[in-house]
Write an enzyme that holds these catalytic residues in place. Structure first.
Site, short mmCIF file in Angstrom:
data_model
loop_
_atom_site.label_atom_id
_atom_site.label_comp_id
_atom_site.label_asym_id
_atom_site.label_seq_id
_atom_site.Cartn_x
_atom_site.Cartn_y
_atom_site.Cartn_z
N GLY A 8 0.81 -1.21 0.00
CA GLY A 8 0.00 0.00 0.00
C GLY A 8 0.84 1.26 0.00
O GLY A 8 0.48 2.27 -0.63
N HIS A 9 1.98 1.21 0.67
CA HIS A 9 2.86 2.38 0.71
C HIS A 9 3.52 2.63 -0.64
O HIS A 9 3.84 3.77 -0.98
CB HIS A 9 3.92 2.19 1.80
CG HIS A 9 3.37 2.17 3.18
ND1 HIS A 9 3.20 1.01 3.90
CD2 HIS A 9 2.92 3.18 3.98
CE1 HIS A 9 2.69 1.30 5.09
NE2 HIS A 9 2.50 2.60 5.16
#
Length: 282
Positions: free
Chosen positions: A37-38
């Site tokens: 997600g990052h």
């Protein structure tokens, strides 16, 4: 990685001086233990800015106790390698003493009543702690844009309100939730689940899908459908299930029509999960 405020200011000045005139700076604030997600946050930051800054700071103000703070996973070497591979310009990884020199006894930003709802109901300290450090980072980096994932819409709402109320000159950009196995939002907690518990956790996004599918029948039907999707699964401990107005983050009234956010939080095998879905009530 830069660990001091003076070092951060020096590196930012160098990056701005080397960049073209009018170059924009993006900030992604994290508590480390980075995942897929990052990566999407970094890609989005690169789309909207020329200089990308990522902070890695495990904020003790977001935890209920020193034990919970100590137990949070820390993977600084892996995080640094990932951010280096993504071409991040500045990585700021301060110690607690650097960001909070007086420890938890510090000037704080308060989220007010909304900070005690939903995510703040079980963790009344959480949003005050989050906003306090977020304000520090925004003041230190002075980005043109701050980038957040949509997995925690309450955080985004409160940060936007803080920016408005404190007259901070920064835009907010968001990235859709990255989903993995069983449509669960990608997080460090998913990898901690055993197979049976993972199947149970997969009912949470299914409950949100049920709410969306029944949006044309009104708010009560949305919530009832979501509850039915979870019924009979003893591994799930539901914390809250709500439908809120995205413009106020307060519960929608019975006659609400238009966009709304369905929010869910629950624990599975001792691990806490949150999720949300944008729905349209007719």
């Amino acid at each position: 990685m830069i660990s001091t405020i003076d070092g951060l200011r020096t590196r930012l000045a160098e990056a701005r001086a080397a960049a073209p005139e009018g170059a924009r700076v993006a900030l992604i604030s994290t508590i480390g233990a980075l995942h897929d997600g990052h990566i999407d946050l970094v890609h989005r930051a690169r789309e909207v800015a020329d200089i990308v800054v990522v902070s890695l700071f495990v904020n003790p103000l977001r935890f209920a106790s020193p034990a919970a703070f100590a137990a949070y996973p820390r993977t600084p070497d892996d995080d640094e390698r990932l951010l280096d591979s993504l071409g991040v310009d500045v990585v700021f990884a301060p110690e607690t003493s650097e960001m909070l020199p007086d420890g938890t006894v510090t000037t704080k930003v308060t989220a007010g009543d909304l900070g005690l709802r939903y995510e703040g109901r079980a963790r009344p300290y959480y949003f005050d702690g989050l906003l306090t450090v977020e304000a520090k980072l925004l003041n230190l980096v002075k980005p043109d844009v701050a980038v957040y994932g949509e997995r925690d819409p309450q955080r985004i709402f409160l940060v936007r309100r803080m920016i408005r109320d404190l007259f901070l000159d920064v835009e907010v950009a968001t990235v859709e939730t990255v989903r993995g196995v069983d449509d669960l939002p990608v997080s460090t907690r998913v990898g901690m689940l055993e197979e049976r518990d993972l199947a149970a956790a997969g009912l949470l996004p299914a409950a949100l899908d049920a709410a969306a599918s029944n949006a044309d029948r009104g708010v009560d039907s949305c919530i009832a459908a979501a509850q039915s999707a979870l019924m009979g699964e003893s591994r799930i401990r539901l914390e809250y299930l709500s439908v809120v107005d995205p413009t106020t983050f307060l519960p929608v009234d019975e006659g609400h029509q238009g966009p709304a956010l369905a929010l869910i939080a629950a624990s599975v095998a001792g691990h806490r999960f949150i999720d949300n879905a944008l729905i349209y009530i007719k």
